[in-house]
Motif scaffolding. Structure first.
Motif, PDB file in Angstrom:
ATOM      1  N   GLY A 471       0.846  86.901   7.705  1.00  0.00           N
ATOM      2  CA  GLY A 471       2.055  86.316   7.529  1.00  0.00           C
ATOM      3  C   GLY A 471       2.896  86.792   6.415  1.00  0.00           C
ATOM      4  N   TRP A 472       2.230  88.023   5.874  1.00  0.00           N
ATOM      5  CA  TRP A 472       2.857  88.783   4.612  1.00  0.00           C
ATOM      6  C   TRP A 472       3.565  89.868   5.207  1.00  0.00           C
ATOM      7  N   TYR A 473       4.858  90.096   4.854  1.00  0.00           N
ATOM      8  CA  TYR A 473       5.806  91.232   5.401  1.00  0.00           C
ATOM      9  C   TYR A 473       6.551  91.726   4.132  1.00  0.00           C
ATOM     10  N   SER A 474       6.608  92.949   4.299  1.00  0.00           N
ATOM     11  CA  SER A 474       7.605  93.516   3.175  1.00  0.00           C
ATOM     12  C   SER A 474       9.174  93.518   3.710  1.00  0.00           C
ATOM     13  N   VAL A 475       9.959  93.444   2.553  1.00  0.00           N
ATOM     14  CA  VAL A 475      11.470  93.184   2.800  1.00  0.00           C
ATOM     15  C   VAL A 475      11.986  94.575   3.325  1.00  0.00           C
ATOM     16  N   LEU A 476      12.763  94.189   4.527  1.00  0.00           N
ATOM     17  CA  LEU A 476      13.321  95.353   5.016  1.00  0.00           C
ATOM     18  C   LEU A 476      14.095  96.227   4.196  1.00  0.00           C
ATOM     19  N   GLU A 477      13.814  97.622   4.290  1.00  0.00           N
ATOM     20  CA  GLU A 477      14.288  98.717   3.033  1.00  0.00           C
ATOM     21  C   GLU A 477      15.817  98.511   3.028  1.00  0.00           C
ATOM     22  N   LYS A 478      16.608  98.195   4.269  1.00  0.00           N
ATOM     23  CA  LYS A 478      17.899  98.103   3.921  1.00  0.00           C
ATOM     24  C   LYS A 478      18.253  96.829   3.305  1.00  0.00           C
ATOM     25  N   ASP A 479      17.485  95.809   3.055  1.00  0.00           N
ATOM     26  CA  ASP A 479      17.976  94.702   2.184  1.00  0.00           C
ATOM     27  C   ASP A 479      17.629  94.807   0.685  1.00  0.00           C
ATOM     28  N   LEU A 480      17.200  96.058   0.399  1.00  0.00           N
ATOM     29  CA  LEU A 480      16.897  96.173  -0.963  1.00  0.00           C
ATOM     30  C   LEU A 480      18.316  96.547  -1.588  1.00  0.00           C
ATOM     31  N   PRO A 481      18.473  96.244  -3.071  1.00  0.00           N
ATOM     32  CA  PRO A 481      17.169  95.602  -3.805  1.00  0.00           C
ATOM     33  C   PRO A 481      17.288  94.047  -3.417  1.00  0.00           C
ATOM     34  N   VAL A 482      15.989  93.390  -3.753  1.00  0.00           N
ATOM     35  CA  VAL A 482      15.985  92.093  -3.969  1.00  0.00           C
ATOM     36  C   VAL A 482      16.497  91.707  -5.403  1.00  0.00           C
ATOM     37  N   LYS A 483      17.752  91.121  -5.344  1.00  0.00           N
ATOM     38  CA  LYS A 483      18.191  91.063  -6.710  1.00  0.00           C
ATOM     39  C   LYS A 483      17.661  90.028  -7.577  1.00  0.00           C
ATOM     40  N   LEU A 484      17.320  90.045  -8.685  1.00  0.00           N
ATOM     41  CA  LEU A 484      16.781  89.113  -9.788  1.00  0.00           C
ATOM     42  C   LEU A 484      18.218  88.051  -9.780  1.00  0.00           C
ATOM     43  N   PRO A 485      17.825  86.970  -9.145  1.00  0.00           N
ATOM     44  CA  PRO A 485      18.790  85.811  -9.321  1.00  0.00           C
ATOM     45  C   PRO A 485      19.057  85.391 -11.063  1.00  0.00           C
ATOM     46  N   LYS A 486      20.513  85.072 -11.108  1.00  0.00           N
ATOM     47  CA  LYS A 486      20.892  84.682 -12.500  1.00  0.00           C
ATOM     48  C   LYS A 486      20.364  83.105 -12.685  1.00  0.00           C
ATOM     49  N   THR A 487      19.894  83.043 -13.655  1.00  0.00           N
ATOM     50  CA  THR A 487      19.548  81.332 -13.922  1.00  0.00           C
ATOM     51  C   THR A 487      19.376  81.024 -15.364  1.00  0.00           C
ATOM     52  N   ASP A 488      19.691  79.911 -15.587  1.00  0.00           N
ATOM     53  CA  ASP A 488      19.297  79.396 -17.069  1.00  0.00           C
ATOM     54  C   ASP A 488      17.903  79.080 -17.121  1.00  0.00           C
ATOM     55  N   LYS A 489      17.291  78.823 -16.048  1.00  0.00           N
ATOM     56  CA  LYS A 489      15.859  78.424 -16.157  1.00  0.00           C
ATOM     57  C   LYS A 489      14.871  79.648 -16.252  1.00  0.00           C
ATOM     58  N   PHE A 490      14.858  80.496 -17.118  1.00  0.00           N
ATOM     59  CA  PHE A 490      14.100  81.554 -17.046  1.00  0.00           C
ATOM     60  C   PHE A 490      12.803  81.373 -17.753  1.00  0.00           C
ATOM     61  N   ARG A 491      12.429  80.364 -18.248  1.00  0.00           N
ATOM     62  CA  ARG A 491      11.220  80.250 -18.995  1.00  0.00           C
ATOM     63  C   ARG A 491      10.034  79.902 -18.169  1.00  0.00           C
ATOM     64  N   SER A 492       8.875  80.140 -18.385  1.00  0.00           N
ATOM     65  CA  SER A 492       7.790  79.988 -17.674  1.00  0.00           C
ATOM     66  C   SER A 492       7.239  78.724 -17.859  1.00  0.00           C
ATOM     67  N   ASP A 493       6.997  78.030 -16.757  1.00  0.00           N
ATOM     68  CA  ASP A 493       6.319  76.642 -17.265  1.00  0.00           C
ATOM     69  C   ASP A 493       4.983  76.684 -17.514  1.00  0.00           C
ATOM     70  N   GLY A 494       4.133  77.663 -17.424  1.00  0.00           N
ATOM     71  CA  GLY A 494       2.944  78.037 -17.952  1.00  0.00           C
ATOM     72  C   GLY A 494       1.772  77.250 -16.968  1.00  0.00           C
ATOM     73  N   LYS A 495       2.282  76.987 -15.769  1.00  0.00           N
ATOM     74  CA  LYS A 495       1.366  76.509 -14.726  1.00  0.00           C
ATOM     75  C   LYS A 495       0.772  77.512 -13.870  1.00  0.00           C
ATOM     76  N   GLY A 496       1.094  78.848 -13.878  1.00  0.00           N
ATOM     77  CA  GLY A 496       0.966  79.894 -13.059  1.00  0.00           C
ATOM     78  C   GLY A 496       1.944  80.150 -12.055  1.00  0.00           C
ATOM     79  N   ARG A 497       3.082  79.737 -12.372  1.00  0.00           N
ATOM     80  CA  ARG A 497       4.261  79.962 -11.319  1.00  0.00           C
ATOM     81  C   ARG A 497       5.171  80.941 -12.239  1.00  0.00           C
ATOM     82  N   SER A 498       5.969  81.625 -11.450  1.00  0.00           N
ATOM     83  CA  SER A 498       7.109  82.526 -11.966  1.00  0.00           C
ATOM     84  C   SER A 498       8.414  81.164 -11.977  1.00  0.00           C
ATOM     85  N   PRO A 499       9.166  81.639 -12.983  1.00  0.00           N
ATOM     86  CA  PRO A 499      10.507  80.683 -12.794  1.00  0.00           C
ATOM     87  C   PRO A 499      11.073  80.867 -11.449  1.00  0.00           C
TER      88      PRO A 499
END
Ligand code: ANZ
Ligand code: ZN
Length: 849
Positions: A471-499
């Protein structure tokens, strides 16, 4: 006379060099490349630290010297601005990390421009630039495709402050290397890089690269190779066994109990047989969130619980021994279980004392054993008082010796017994490493998203598959970069998940294989991956083009720049950056994406030569914000000039040793530069080209050239500067005799240290057409350098009457002439004819009358 206005001079040359692009390098056309690299900075809160400047200047001096020796020197600069450190700062001041990055970038580059380094600005990189992290992600994918990246659930280091997992390397004494919060254990699914596959290569290559010894030692210890045996202990009344890893199989007969790590799976397996299960279970659960460092500290009070109802059999003695669970044994080291030998291991000894477990001595230090007064076998009856002494001194003896109490192995040398005993009980020899796989995921915002996709339906379909990760695949190279989305919710919630895990528009995607609904990985990668390849990143840019690994492949186009010729940086990165960067390079090499090598270093080693600079302190103390003693270079540059500050920093001590910054010291350097300025101004216009004969001044000049050259090569900048100070004194004394050539040599020797003032005097007083920084490094003539004179002692009738300087190799005839001319000697010769003349070459002449 014109005044030395450093502010004006420095501004002027800085601007001229920049517009002319003086230090830009055409990467494709170089014939004699020299890659001079310094560790790039992460933009910290306070702007450029004088410690950064110290490191950069030290590296630049070397580069400038090499340039004048005729190489084309590439000295790039960039910012390591992705990652926890920059993000934490943004969070603290309540701003968005992306916004803060722009602010820091401007400030940093501004400051970096002022330190007078010969940077190639056209090639700069910032790790948060999508054009850059596209390739960080690309590297991740290459490692994944080559089975060097994998995912697994593991108890990992969790920083309570940063609310993210950390690599082992980032945990220092149980605390986060970045924010110093406590680090606990947490079970999470994470991405890892298989750096352990390279443990042996990373270790072996160390012997063949030219690095500061202290850094090599740190890497060796971190990799931590240990050779030992795996020995199985049967569990009484069952088919189960406990496997242990031990470096001391020779002590087997002294194993009086066993310990399982709290994480050991056997504890659960044995559940029904353990009579005090609740107690054991509680202890095991509680110890898991303690940090490793905490657990294995030697001086910490040991704790543990016996597994009641369980006994193991010592395969040496055949005796039953108890089994315990204790947190001083780590789950992920060796096999997560030990045979405890209290007589010969300090931790086991402390534990046995506390819980009153038997202690059985099996090794005797050689001198004691061989002592004829203490016959074998040793027993209190035979040895009397000696036994008592032995116990006092050697309660717990960890060294080598001869075996006792070990059945058929009694009398064996302990080192030889290791393999004999292993063989005898059917054990296996093995090698273990302390190094663990590199934990790469971070549950944070400010980093490159890990370029992986998980497809639920593909995972279902390929469920049973053993190979890879269904089930795990790498992103196709032509689709790079996977851009970091702009968001205001950039704080970690502390539950072990990324924003990123709460940004649907980011994580919803299509499966690259079946096209069905899939989810992106929402963790970002560790900042140390960004810096694990930046030296290649510098080669990928140039004035107006960006290129990548793919297609052009760096190994074809610009591989003549690799490996880096000289790398300089902080020793504190010994086990972090400096290990990762080697691993990534060696791995890319093996995959076939990189290819470079030099004859004197192993293929794929990115930095055959590395030097660690020392630490800069302030009046005896570490510089830190809390002490309020951090020196900001800007202030000093404004007050004293860049040249003076550069020289002052380098004058403190040998570069590899560090130095103590004291405000008062810088004035000595200012005076030196002022005097040099005046000397040159006083000769404006009226300079001869040469002198006749060899004088004391020539000797000093040539000696200084030799000294400064050798000192720069050894990074002993401090003594090079003092040699220049001595030479300036000499030149002032002989001001009348100075020629244009003399002044030119002095300036060129000084130019790596003080690039601005030297350029100005070179062009304005000496009439240099091209920059002094591209002029030829002076050479010395060892014949001139040697002191060619001696003091001729003139005696009359055996008594010293005069001493005269003369040239070495003087003939008897000439010496006689000189002596007879001496006024002082004449008084005693009184016009008498010499009866005899005694002559000792290069020493004395005695005229007997
Ligand atoms: C018996 C023994 C007797 C040991 C003795 C040492 C001295 P190095 O050298 O650092 O690699 N060990 C093994 N697995 C462990 C674990 N999971 N947690 C804590 N300690 C563990 O250390 C190897 C030694 O560390 C091994 O050798 C084992 O103790 C212990 F006189 O086995 B020894
Ligand atoms: Zn799919």
């Amino acid at each position: 006379m014109k005044k030395y206005d450093f502010t004006e001079i420095e501004k002027k040359w800085q601007k001229t060099w920049k517009t002319e692009g003086l230090f830009e390098v055409d990467l494709d056309k170089t014939k004699k490349p020299f890659y001079n690299l310094m560790m790039f900075p992460y933009p910290s809160a306070e702007g450029l630290h004088v410690g950064n400047m110290y490191a950069f200047v030290g590296s630049d001096i070397y580069g400038r010297y090499i340039r004048m020796k005729g190489k084309e020197v590439f000295e790039p600069i960039g910012l390591d601005g992705f990652g926890i450190h920059s993000e934490n700062y943004a969070l603290k001041i309540g701003t968005h990390p992306a916004k803060q990055a722009k602010v820091s970038e401007k400030r940093f580059y501004n400051q970096l421009e002022k330190i007078g380094n010969s940077f190639s600005w056209d090639n700069k990189v910032e790790t948060y630039d999508p054009e850059y992290y596209k390739w960080t992600q690309w590297i991740f994918i290459q490692l994944f495709k080559n089975n060097l990246a994998y995912r697994k659930k593991q108890a990992v280091n969790w920083c309570l402050g940063c609310k993210t997992v950390l690599a082992d390397e980032q945990v220092v004494s149980g605390r986060c290397e970045r924010c110093e919060s406590k680090v606990v254990k947490k079970e999470l699914e994470q991405w890892f890089f298989r750096i352990t596959k390279y443990a042996d290569k990373l270790l072996k290559n160390l012997d063949k690269i030219d690095w500061s010894e202290r850094v090599k030692i740190a890497q060796r210890n971190w990799i931590g190779k240990s050779e030992g045996s795996i020995i199985d202990f049967a569990i009484q009344g069952s088919d189960l066994k406990i496997s242990v890893f031990t470096t001391r199989p020779d002590t087997l007969f002294g194993a009086t109990y066993m310990v399982l790590a709290p994480e050991h799976s056997l504890i659960e397996t044995l559940r029904s047989k353990i009579k005090n299960w609740n107690e054991v279970n509680k202890y095991a659960k509680n110890s898991r969130n303690r940090s490793d460092d905490d657990r294995i500290k030697e001086d910490r009070e040991k704790t543990g619980i016996e597994l009641k109802g369980i006994k193991a059999i010592n395969p040496g003695t055949g005796k039953n021994i108890p089994v315990w669970v204790a947190d001083y044994v780590l789950g992920h080291v060796g096999s997560g279980a030990i045979m405890a030998v209290p007589a010969h291991d300090k931790r086991d000894f402390d534990f046995a004392k506390k819980y009153k477990l038997p202690i059985r001595k099996v090794i005797l230090p050689k001198p004691l054993y061989r002592n004829p007064d203490i016959p074998y076998p040793i027993s209190p009856e035979v040895t009397g008082g000696a036994w008592k002494d032995f116990r006092v001194v050697f309660d717990c003896y960890v060294g080598e010796g001869d075996l006792i109490n070990s059945g058929r192995f009694d009398g064996f040398d302990s080192e030889k017994a290791r393999w004999e005993i292993t063989k005898f009980i059917g054990g296996k020899k093995t090698t273990q490493y302390r190094l663990r796989d590199w934990l790469i995921s971070r549950q944070r915002y400010w980093g490159p998203p890990i370029p992986m996709i998980f497809c639920f339906s593909c995972a279902e379909k390929n469920k049973g598959e053993k190979k890879g990760m269904p089930g795990w695949y790498s992103v196709l190279e032509k689709d790079l970069p996977v851009k970091l989305p702009k968001t205001d919710k950039f704080r970690s919630d502390g539950k072990g998940r990324s924003p990123l895990d709460s940004i649907k528009s980011f994580y919803e995607t299509k499966c690259p294989v079946c096209g069905g609904k899939a989810k992106r990985e929402t963790d970002v990668s560790d900042t140390f991956l960004d810096s694990a390849w930046y030296y290649i990143g510098y080669l990928m840019n140039s004035r107006d083009q960006k290129m990548g690994f793919v297609g052009t492949k760096i190994n074809n186009l610009r591989k003549h720049w690799l490996p880096v010729d000289m790398y300089i940086g902080g020793p504190e990165h010994a086990v972090l950056h400096l290990l990762y960067v080697r691993f990534i390079s060696l791995a890319l090499h093996d995959i076939g994406l990189l290819s470079f090598g030099v004859s004197n270093a192993p293929k794929g080693e990115p930095f055959p030569k590395f030097r660690a600079h020392g630490l800069l302190i302030k009046e005896g103390n570490k510089m830190s914000k809390s002490r309020g003693n951090v020196v900001n270079p800007d202030e000093y540059i404004k007050k004293f000039g860049t040249d003076a500050l550069r020289m002052y920093l380098m004058f403190l001590a040998p570069f590899e040793q560090g130095g103590d910054f004291r405000d008062a010291g810088i004035l000595g350097i200012t005076r030196f530069l002022d005097r040099a300025w005046r000397l040159f101004q006083s000769h404006n216009g009226g300079l001869g080209l040469s002198r006749i004969g060899v004088s004391e001044l020539d000797r000093s000049i040539h000696q200084t050239v030799k000294k400064v050259t050798e000192d720069i090569e050894n990074l002993h900048y401090n003594t090079a500067i003092s040699a220049l100070m001595i030479l300036l004194n000499e030149m002032e004394k002989n001001s009348q005799k100075l020629t244009k050539v003399d002044l030119g040599v002095f300036l060129r020797l000084l130019s790596p240290f003080a690039p601005f003032i030297t350029e100005d005097l070179w062009k304005n007083i000496l009439g240099g057409k091209d920059s002094i920084h591209f002029s030829k490094w002076p050479e010395y003539d060892s014949e001139i350098m040697e002191d060619n004179s001696f003091v001729l002692i003139v005696q009359v009738n055996g008594k010293v009457r005069d001493q005269i300087e003369a040239e070495k190799g003087l003939s008897k005839n000439k010496a006689e002439k000189i002596a007879l001319k001496s006024e002082k000697a004449k008084k005693y010769i009184m016009n008498k004819k010499p009866k005899k003349i005694i002559f000792v070459p290069d020493r004395l002449i005695n005229i007997v009358v």
